[in-house]
Design a protein around this motif. Structure first.
Motif, short mmCIF file in Angstrom:
data_model
loop_
_atom_site.label_atom_id
_atom_site.label_comp_id
_atom_site.label_asym_id
_atom_site.label_seq_id
_atom_site.Cartn_x
_atom_site.Cartn_y
_atom_site.Cartn_z
N UNK A 164 0.86 -1.18 0.00
CA UNK A 164 0.00 0.00 0.00
C UNK A 164 0.90 1.23 0.00
N UNK A 165 0.55 2.17 -0.84
CA UNK A 165 1.20 3.46 -0.90
C UNK A 165 0.09 4.50 -0.77
N UNK A 166 0.44 5.78 -0.86
CA UNK A 166 -0.61 6.80 -0.81
C UNK A 166 -0.36 7.86 -1.88
N UNK A 167 -1.45 8.54 -2.27
CA UNK A 167 -1.40 9.54 -3.33
C UNK A 167 -2.41 10.64 -3.05
N UNK A 168 -2.22 11.79 -3.67
CA UNK A 168 -3.19 12.87 -3.57
C UNK A 168 -4.19 12.71 -4.71
N UNK A 169 -5.44 12.38 -4.38
CA UNK A 169 -6.43 12.14 -5.43
C UNK A 169 -6.92 13.42 -6.09
N UNK A 170 -7.57 13.23 -7.20
CA UNK A 170 -8.22 14.28 -7.98
C UNK A 170 -9.27 13.60 -8.81
N UNK A 171 -9.28 13.85 -10.10
CA UNK A 171 -10.19 13.15 -11.01
C UNK A 171 -9.58 11.79 -11.33
N UNK A 172 -10.29 10.73 -10.95
CA UNK A 172 -9.78 9.38 -11.14
C UNK A 172 -10.30 8.71 -12.40
N UNK A 223 -14.01 8.30 -13.13
CA UNK A 223 -14.83 9.47 -13.44
C UNK A 223 -15.25 10.30 -12.25
N UNK A 224 -14.71 10.01 -11.06
CA UNK A 224 -15.04 10.77 -9.86
C UNK A 224 -13.89 11.69 -9.48
N UNK A 225 -14.24 12.80 -8.86
CA UNK A 225 -13.23 13.68 -8.27
C UNK A 225 -13.29 13.51 -6.77
N UNK A 226 -12.16 13.21 -6.16
CA UNK A 226 -12.07 12.99 -4.73
C UNK A 226 -10.98 13.85 -4.12
N UNK A 227 -11.00 13.93 -2.77
CA UNK A 227 -10.01 14.71 -2.05
C UNK A 227 -9.17 13.79 -1.17
N UNK A 228 -8.15 14.36 -0.58
CA UNK A 228 -7.27 13.60 0.32
C UNK A 228 -7.98 13.11 1.58
N UNK A 229 -9.16 13.65 1.84
CA UNK A 229 -9.91 13.29 3.05
C UNK A 229 -10.89 12.15 2.82
N UNK A 253 -4.52 9.87 1.43
CA UNK A 253 -3.81 10.13 2.69
C UNK A 253 -4.65 9.78 3.92
N UNK A 254 -5.95 10.10 3.91
CA UNK A 254 -6.80 9.80 5.06
C UNK A 254 -6.89 8.31 5.32
N UNK A 255 -7.00 7.52 4.26
CA UNK A 255 -7.10 6.06 4.42
C UNK A 255 -5.78 5.48 4.89
N UNK A 256 -4.67 5.91 4.29
CA UNK A 256 -3.35 5.40 4.69
C UNK A 256 -3.09 5.68 6.16
#
Length: 115
Positions: A27-35, A38-44, A94-97
């Motif tokens: 498992x690694x982590x990343x800063x999400x955006x448009x995936x 087709x969804x846009x998500x945030x680090x939270x 980041x929130x999940x990690x």
């Protein structure tokens, strides 16, 4: 074989095949955006991106997965592809990690499965 016993055998096999299978990977982590889904998500948000094999050409989009590390677990929704993730790899927000380990670790060995 009697019809009733045959039906029970078939149903038992189907239940076994449909049960969760644990996948081991990093498992690694990343800063999400448009995936890729087709969804846009945030680090939270509690979301993740999957390695190409488990992402399965978008078939994993919207599915939930439980990720386990050293007695801790987090449930995430699959929203993106992680082209750089190796076999079994899962890239967490980041929130999940942070639910599993200090983000400063960067990479941890996990076990996860679709739920």
């Amino acid at each position: 074989m009697q019809p009733t016993k045959f039906l029970l055998a078939v149903l038992s096999s189907a239940l076994f095949v449909g049960s969760a299978v644990a996948i081991n990977g990093d498992a690694t982590w990343f800063f999400p955006g448009l995936g890729s889904c087709g969804e846009t998500n945030t680090q939270f948000d509690f979301i993740a991106a999957l390695n190409p094999t488990d992402f399965n050409n978008h078939a994993a989009c919207g599915r939930n997965a439980r990720v386990n590390y050293q007695g801790r677990s987090v449930t995430v929704r699959i929203v993106d592809l992680c082209p750089g993730c190796g076999p079994g790899g899962i890239d967490l927000s980041p929130a999940a990690f942070q639910q599993l380990a200090d983000p400063g670790l960067g990479r941890i060995p996990v076990e996860w499965d679709f739920i």
